[in-house]
Design a protein around this motif. Structure first.
Motif, PDB file in Angstrom:
ATOM      1  N   HIS A   1       0.806  -1.208   0.000  1.00 54.00           N
ATOM      2  CA  HIS A   1       0.000   0.000   0.000  1.00 54.00           C
ATOM      3  C   HIS A   1       0.846   1.267   0.000  1.00 54.00           C
ATOM      4  N   ASP A   2       2.116   1.117   0.291  1.00 51.60           N
ATOM      5  CA  ASP A   2       3.013   2.272   0.381  1.00 51.60           C
ATOM      6  C   ASP A   2       4.405   1.810  -0.017  1.00 51.60           C
TER       7      ASP A   2
ATOM      8  N   PRO B   1      -3.725  -3.714  -5.405  1.00 51.62           N
ATOM      9  CA  PRO B   1      -3.368  -2.827  -4.305  1.00 51.62           C
ATOM     10  C   PRO B   1      -4.513  -1.900  -3.931  1.00 51.62           C
ATOM     11  N   LYS B   2      -4.575  -1.535  -2.672  1.00 49.42           N
ATOM     12  CA  LYS B   2      -5.592  -0.605  -2.195  1.00 49.42           C
ATOM     13  C   LYS B   2      -5.481   0.721  -2.920  1.00 49.42           C
ATOM     14  N   ASP B   3      -4.245   1.199  -3.074  1.00 45.57           N
ATOM     15  CA  ASP B   3      -3.975   2.438  -3.790  1.00 45.57           C
ATOM     16  C   ASP B   3      -3.056   2.081  -4.950  1.00 45.57           C
TER      17      ASP B   3
END
Length: 485
Positions: free
Chosen positions: A80-81, A178-180
């Motif tokens: 996510h990052d 992915p979420k983002d």
């Protein structure tokens, strides 16, 4: 200058490096994720052979090569990052792949360090570029080496190349979302594809540290493990460093070869795993230099292409023998150069010996993880006014960075990245060795030429960018250049 005097200078400079003050390593955070060891089994199928086996006779150097299947059950992860730990989505995904092990035949020669390479699959098959680059150094110094088939492309090519030997391999699981979404335009999509590769690599490392019924390194106890990869493999290891390695701390250090990280391939600053990234002109041009961190270094080497002539001598021998490379139309290709048509300059590949810098990087990381002195600071190639594009003269020669004697006092015309043509021509670079007449015109005073080579080489040795044995080779070649003509 006499040879004995040159070697004295080299030995003295090397002593300075080896006796530098040491500092204890930083405290490592306790692992958050327990990683099971993969199961290993020797691969032996009558009538077949190892794909990607060394084309050189390793026994001459006292080494043996063996292939093992690697199996286990892997997790899938979400990213996510770019700069944070990955999160486990689920587990229970069975896989089976393979590794190639090259180790000293005599366990007493093992230096305690295992180099674990993530095979590069950009060309549709496993290629061990980092072994090809530093093979001589690794065998001379007693390293063990393990190459890992971590990605689907490489495994699928193995299966089509020899169904009898590799037909039961499988590393497939549903891709993750992915979420983002991150870098949605990136064709590699490291964040959603090859979802089992992370645990395949980690569980292989765990099996080397804690062998089960089958030990790939018999009689050898690894004291340190260094992960390595070239280009795409280095980029995937960048994300391994940022998001996977912090979960379990299985590797002690990393060495990247032309991974080309920039603003979206930065390295997080709180990871104590030691890392040196060695870059060519290809992956430096158009990117602003990345600053060193407490545990990271980035070295940029002038005059170097994405792969060097030295590397490709072994890679071409392997691909020509195995016939695994395919052109876009599906027809076989013998060498990597065969896949890169339409360039202005041939033959491809710079002759600047990148392996001499990569050799030093491996040794520096080995000492660094033991609490030895930090490696030399990053050395960037010079950029133009935009801070990203490399400066070069009308002949394509760049400025700054690590300037090896083979580039500063050249015996060949070398292009690192300015080979016009389709996109991969830029990666390939170019070399053309000067004729005897050209060398005499460029260096009318052979003794002055040798002196400049000695000065440049000893400066790089004293700085720590090359090793004494490679410095000696450079100087010996300079001394022999005119006497052999």
């Amino acid at each position: 200058m006499k040879t004995s005097s040159l070697f004295s200078l080299i030995a003295a400079a090397g002593l300075v490096l080896l006796t530098a003050c040491t500092s204890p390593p930083e405290t490592r955070r306790a692992p958050m994720l327990d990683v099971p060891a993969a199961r290993l089994a020797p691969i032996s199928v009558p009538g077949t052979r190892t794909f990607g086996a060394s084309p050189e006779d390793l026994a001459v150097a006292g080494y043996v090569e063996q292939e093992y299947s690697v199996s286990g059950v892997a997790n899938r992860y979400a990213f996510h990052d770019l700069m944070q730990d990955a999160a486990v989505i689920d587990g229970g995904h069975a896989y089976k792949t393979r590794i190639i092990v090259r180790r000293p035949a005599n366990a007493a020669r093992f230096n305690g360090t295992v180099i674990v390479e993530w095979f590069n699959v950009t060309l549709g098959q496993d290629i061990d570029f980092n072994w090809a680059t530093s093979r001589g150094h690794l065998m001379r110094e007693g390293y063990a080496y393990v190459g890992v088939s971590a990605q689907r492309v490489g495994v699928e090519r193995l299966k089509t190349w020899s169904a009898a030997r590799y037909g039961d391999l499988a590393v497939v699981a549903p891709e993750t979302t992915p979420k983002d979404p991150l870098q949605a335009g990136d064709a590699l999509r490291w964040d959603v594809s090859d979802v089992l590769s992370w645990d395949i690599f980690s569980q292989t490392v765990k099996a080397l540290r804690e062998p089960g019924a089958v030990d790939a390194l018999p009689g050898m106890k690894p004291r340190r493990i260094i992960a390595t990869g070239e280009s795409q493999a280095g980029r995937r290891l960048t994300q391994y460093y940022n998001a996977i390695d912090p979960l379990h701390r299985l590797v002690d250090g990393m060495v990247f070869y032309d991974a080309g990280y920039n603003t979206w391939h930065l390295l997080r600053g709180d990871n104590p795993t030691r890392l040196i990234a060695v870059g060519s002109e290809v992956h430096s041009d158009g990117r602003k230099p990345v600053a060193d961190g407490a545990t990271t270094r980035r070295w940029e080497v002038a005059g170097t292409s994405h792969l060097s002539l030295w590397d490709m001598q072994v890679v071409d021998a392997m691909t020509t023998r195995d016939q695994g490379l395919k052109r876009r139309d599906g027809t076989p290709a013998a060498t990597v150069q065969d896949l890169i048509p339409g360039c202005q300059h041939y033959p491809l590949w710079s002759a600047v010996p990148m392996h001499k810098v990569l050799n030093a990087a491996f040794d520096h990381v080995k000492r660094w993880v033991d609490g030895g002195p930090p490696p030399p600071a990053g050395k960037a190639l010079e950029r133009g006014a935009d801070g990203a594009m490399l400066r070069h003269d009308e002949n394509g020669r760049t400025f700054g960075g690590i300037q090896l004697a083979e580039y500063a006092q050249p015996t060949a015309f070398n292009l690192g990245y300015r080979n016009p043509g389709p996109v991969f021509c830029r990666n390939g670079g170019h070399h053309r060795f000067y004729s005897a007449a050209e060398l005499k015109a460029i260096y009318p005073d052979p003794e002055a030429y040798v002196r400049r080579v000695v000065e440049t080489t000893n400066a790089n040795l004293a700085a720590g960018y090359i090793l004494a044995v490679d410095a000696a080779e450079t100087i010996k070649a300079a001394q022999d250049l005119f006497t052999q003509r």
